[in-house]
Design an enzyme around this catalytic site. Structure first.
Site, PDB file in Angstrom:
ATOM      1  CB  CYS A 269       2.950   7.704  -5.329  1.00  0.00           C
ATOM      2  SG  CYS A 269       4.348   7.118  -6.161  1.00  0.00           S
ATOM      3  CG  HIS A 353       2.427  12.080  -8.061  1.00  0.00           C
ATOM      4  ND1 HIS A 353       3.087  12.223  -7.105  1.00  0.00           N
ATOM      5  CD2 HIS A 353       2.641  10.798  -8.676  1.00  0.00           C
ATOM      6  CE1 HIS A 353       3.964  11.131  -6.894  1.00  0.00           C
ATOM      7  NE2 HIS A 353       3.722  10.353  -7.738  1.00  0.00           N
ATOM      8  CD  GLU A 355       1.708  15.202  -5.970  1.00  0.00           C
ATOM      9  OE1 GLU A 355       2.792  14.916  -6.554  1.00  0.00           O
ATOM     10  OE2 GLU A 355       0.739  14.683  -5.636  1.00  0.00           O
TER      11      GLU A 355
END
EC number: 6.3.5.5
Length: 387
Positions: A269, A353, A355
């Site tokens: 990011c 992202h 995650e």
């Protein structure tokens, strides 16, 4: 007692609704997120600092909130906009209603407005500054003045506002449904030492690194490269974060210095954008950004499409890439750059992202690639913690 609320955009558009959070005013950039679940993770994501988040899914608050599903210590979003707040919450993990949670954290929020209309407006005109006023004194003119007075996120360095104030270790792995949050792992069971820059880091990123054998030292955003190198890391992680990457000169300079070494670097990011800037590329403000858990991204090297979680209002300008950066991923929504890899250094980054939290884990293999680079670095340099 039902209290009124109003959302006013900088162009004068008004949305009247019901207050579901704290009384007062909230000012920020109004964005929309298309995720169907994970509202607590969204609210606590530091990348939403100074933003008012509109959730497009119509029912928000069904499962309440709990003490586990948070990505930072507090609510980071400036305000919340939703269509409907259910009267009842129903989930075995619920500890508090969304409304009570918002009030406890002093977050202004509005419900019972046409979020589809608001989302279409933001798509057509781009993200706008806005103001929510909730409580007894609802003044549309005051809200408009506050919205128009907000300077906007472009040129605003928010990383130094949300970062940790001191260095700390992180040894906790991922949450499991059966057992909840696990105990910290033992350092001797984690062979790789990774220094993680906190520009607004989400906890699930740290947990997924620990899952792969990393013991983390999390450092403030303004930590110098020299101080990081004194920690003798096997790898360096550049976290997500809010705002415009361009004003973060301290971080760009640090990454430039770190790129002079052979230590593997992985950015997500904002960290992706900082790696690009440190490599000589440029960034740009997007019309309305990417915010949601259903964004298709193409892996150009593997020729596969992955559904990803996204949350950013700035992007790396592909036209500005120097010759030592190769493109690895691109958005299939608008063609914007999603991933880069240095051709001369073990450094790479991803705009989305991997995650998730909330969202899919189809790009989680990026963490594995980081570990591969760390293992190669350790083997090449005969470091004692090589597996």
């Amino acid at each position: 007692m039902i209290k009124s609320a109003i959302l006013v955009l900088e162009d004068g558009t008004q949305f009247h609704g019901r207050a579901i959070g704290a009384e007062g005013a909230a000012v920020g950039e109004v964005v929309f997120n298309t995720s169907m679940t994970g509202y607590q993770e969204i609210l606590t994501d530091p990348s939403y600092s100074r933003q008012i988040v509109t959730l497009t899914y119509p029912h928000i608050g069904n499962v309440g909130v709990n003490s586990v599903d948070k990505e930072s210590l507090k609510v980071q979003a400036q305000g919340l906009v939703i269509r409907d707040l259910p009267l009842l919450t129903s989930n075995f993990r619920c500890e508090e209603t969304l409304s009570d949670y918002l009030k406890r954290h002093n977050i202004v929020a509005i419900a019972d407005i046409d979020t589809r209309k608001l989302t279409r407006l933001l798509r057509e005109k781009g993200s706008q500054n806005g103001c929510i006023i909730a409580g007894k004194q609802i003044d549309a003119q005051v809200a408009l003045e506050k919205a128009q007075a907000f300077p906007g996120l472009e040129g605003m360095d928010l990383a130094k506002e949300v970062t940790t104030k001191q260095i700390y270790p992180w040894l906790q792995g991922s949450w499991k449904l059966a057992g909840g949050l696990p105990e910290d792992k033992q350092e001797q069971d984690l062979p790789y030492h990774v220094v993680a820059y906190d520009f607004g880091a989400k906890r699930n990123i740290l947990r997924m690194l620990v899952d792969r054998g990393c013991r983390l030292t999390v450092v403030p955003a303004q930590t110098s490269a020299e101080d990081v190198l004194k920690l003798n890391p096997d790898g360096i992680f550049l976290s997500n974060g809010p705002g415009d990457p361009a004003p973060c000169g301290y971080a760009i300079d640090a990454v430039k210095t770190l790129l002079e070494t052979e230590i593997p670097i992985f950015g997500i990011c904002l960290g992706h954008q900082l790696l690009a800037l440190a490599s000589g590329a440029e960034t740009m403000k997007m019309k309305f950004g990417h915010h949601g858990g259903n964004h298709p991204v193409k892996d150009l090297e593997c020729n596969v499409v992955m559904i990803t979680a996204q949350n950013h209002g700035f992007a790396v300008d592909e036209k500005s890439l120097p010759s030592n950066l190769r493109v690895t991923h691109k958005s299939l929504f608008d063609g914007t750059l999603q991933g880069i890899h240095r051709t001369d250094k073990p450094a790479f980054s991803f705009q989305g992202h991997p995650e998730a939290s909330p969202g899919p884990h189809e790009t989680a293999s990026l963490f594995d690639h980081f570990i591969e680079l760390i293992e190669q670095y350790c083997q090449k340099n005969n470091r004692h913690n090589t597996k």
